[in-house]
Design an enzyme around this catalytic site. Sequence first.
Site, PDB file in Angstrom:
ATOM      1  N   HIS A 126       1.202  -0.984   0.244  1.00  0.00           N
ATOM      2  CA  HIS A 126      -0.239   0.187   0.044  1.00  0.00           C
ATOM      3  C   HIS A 126       0.646   1.467  -0.003  1.00  0.00           C
ATOM      4  O   HIS A 126       1.498   1.240   0.333  1.00  0.00           O
ATOM      5  CB  HIS A 126      -0.757  -0.113   1.218  1.00  0.00           C
ATOM      6  CG  HIS A 126      -1.961  -1.039   1.749  1.00  0.00           C
ATOM      7  ND1 HIS A 126      -3.096  -0.389   1.613  1.00  0.00           N
ATOM      8  CD2 HIS A 126      -1.918  -2.181   0.291  1.00  0.00           C
ATOM      9  CE1 HIS A 126      -4.226  -1.357   1.851  1.00  0.00           C
ATOM     10  NE2 HIS A 126      -3.740  -2.573   0.492  1.00  0.00           N
TER      11      HIS A 126
ATOM     12  N   TYR B 243       4.567   6.601  10.062  1.00  0.00           N
ATOM     13  CA  TYR B 243       3.880   5.538   9.672  1.00  0.00           C
ATOM     14  C   TYR B 243       5.044   4.718   9.294  1.00  0.00           C
ATOM     15  O   TYR B 243       4.654   3.165   9.164  1.00  0.00           O
ATOM     16  CB  TYR B 243       2.455   5.723   8.972  1.00  0.00           C
ATOM     17  CG  TYR B 243       1.233   4.741   8.663  1.00  0.00           C
ATOM     18  CD1 TYR B 243       0.786   5.025  10.178  1.00  0.00           C
ATOM     19  CD2 TYR B 243       1.229   4.096   7.839  1.00  0.00           C
ATOM     20  CE1 TYR B 243      -0.219   3.829   9.861  1.00  0.00           C
ATOM     21  CE2 TYR B 243      -0.054   2.942   7.905  1.00  0.00           C
ATOM     22  CZ  TYR B 243      -0.728   3.177   9.244  1.00  0.00           C
ATOM     23  OH  TYR B 243      -1.180   2.098   9.032  1.00  0.00           O
TER      24      TYR B 243
HETATM   25  C1  PHB Z   1      -5.075  -4.283  11.087  1.00  0.00           C
HETATM   26  O1  PHB Z   1      -5.564  -4.612   9.862  1.00  0.00           O
HETATM   27  O2  PHB Z   1      -5.394  -5.078  12.088  1.00  0.00           O
HETATM   28  C2  PHB Z   1      -4.290  -3.030  11.420  1.00  0.00           C
HETATM   29  C3  PHB Z   1      -4.350  -1.471  10.635  1.00  0.00           C
HETATM   30  C4  PHB Z   1      -3.335  -0.742  11.783  1.00  0.00           C
HETATM   31  C5  PHB Z   1      -4.281  -0.373  12.291  1.00  0.00           C
HETATM   32  C6  PHB Z   1      -4.055  -1.401  13.314  1.00  0.00           C
HETATM   33  C7  PHB Z   1      -4.601  -2.389  12.953  1.00  0.00           C
HETATM   34  O3  PHB Z   1      -3.131   1.126  13.049  1.00  0.00           O
END
Ligand code: PHB
Length: 393
Positions: free
Chosen positions: A75, A387
């Site tokens: 992504h 991130y």
């Molecule tokens: C998940 O896909 O489980 C997931 C994605 C983003 C997050 C936390 C969990 O911030």
Amino acid sequence: MNTTRTQVAIVGAGPAGLTLAHLLHLEGIDSVVLEDRSREYVEARIRAGVLEQAIVDLLVEAGAGERLQREGLVHHGIELQFAGERHRIPLSDLAGGRAIVIYGQTEMVKDLIALRLATGGPLLFEVDNVSVHDLDTGRPVVRYRHDGREEELECDVIAGCDGFHGICRPSIPDGILSEFSREYPFGWLGILAAVAPSSDELVYAHNERGFALLSLRSPELSRLYVQCRPDDDVSEWPDDRVWEELQLRLGLDGWTLAEGPVLEKGVTGMRSYVCEPMRYGRLFIAGDAAHIVPPTGAKGLNLALHDVRVLAEALVDWFRSANPVGLDAYSDTCLRRVWRAEHFSWWMTQMLHRPEEQDAFDLKLQLSQLRYVTSSPAAATALAENYVGLTSL
Ligand code: PHB
Ligand code: FAD
């Protein structure tokens, strides 16, 4: 009591323990992995799903990323939703081309277990009464019970990779550790649903009813979360109620969330926690055993793997050349990244969640922060680089 010996005794077969065992194996260092749950349980536990580029690279270079490369979904952006609109944060454009990969922690753990067994390394499930001893000596020992027998494992070093509720951290004598923590008045109710994800990218939604997150595991599997109370029981969240809240919190004019059978459901509490240092004598703690972040920044799993990368490199120097520099720096090196992730996760959490009794001033601040992050390239870049994972710290 039966006594055996290894170089590194690893407590816990989560992502941290299994990755450490493999990285050491590649360098010819022996380890034994001890796990108190069954293989079936560990391979079924649904948790995180977002991997930083650097962690994908680590697994691929270690030969543990074959299926991850095939099935992981790359992504290049995420969406932030608030005040009835969605705004894309183009992660890769803002963060030097780096991306994230969606690949379930469950799948990663299955891959690592298969690899460990294929390489013939000891990995014991369903061990009981694990205890660690003589940590401040040059000959630490792990005692445990397995298949009805009392066992003693002598080693040079113990790696405490046994998660937040494990026994390694509490085995450090009182007065050694400094602990820092914060509890949040929120929980996440998460579901895994057999339905194609309704969005190509993750959607983090701020809503007057509370936060919601649309994520995914594969082209056929959606992973969705709604903010709930930290002490909510899943029985209070029948499927109909979960979908209703998701529709209300994620819904937009002209867009609907597709629903499907719920395959799994659970509540996760939200907490920040760090202990310092991440070492006592010959015990090194890594991953959730040493620190916890609320899941909003998707950092927990990534941090665990950063820790064991640092630990594996330090152990190689120590075993090969008796060079203690890396081991002595282990805690400080890891804690720099840990505190960055603590701040980022806290920041994402307070920006996106609605306290039950939120005053109007706080709400205005949240919305202003969200507008800033989605309109200023400088602010968006700060989110993006955290991130996808900072390269230099
Ligand atoms: C998940 O896909 O489980 C997931 C994605 C983003 C997050 C936390 C969990 O911030
Ligand atoms: P763990 O995965 O906890 O592994 C520790 C292992 O040690 C376990 O297998 C445990 O059974 C074993 N163990 C414990 N005690 C003992 C003992 N005494 N003897 C032997 N073995 C023992 N992060 C995200 O980024 N996104 C998410 O959506 C997300 N969701 C989560 C949901 C839940 C319910 C939890 C608990 C965590 C979640 N996390 C999430 C965090 C992420 O999953 C963790 O950061 C990650 O699992 C850390 O890996 P670890 O190997 O350090 O610890």
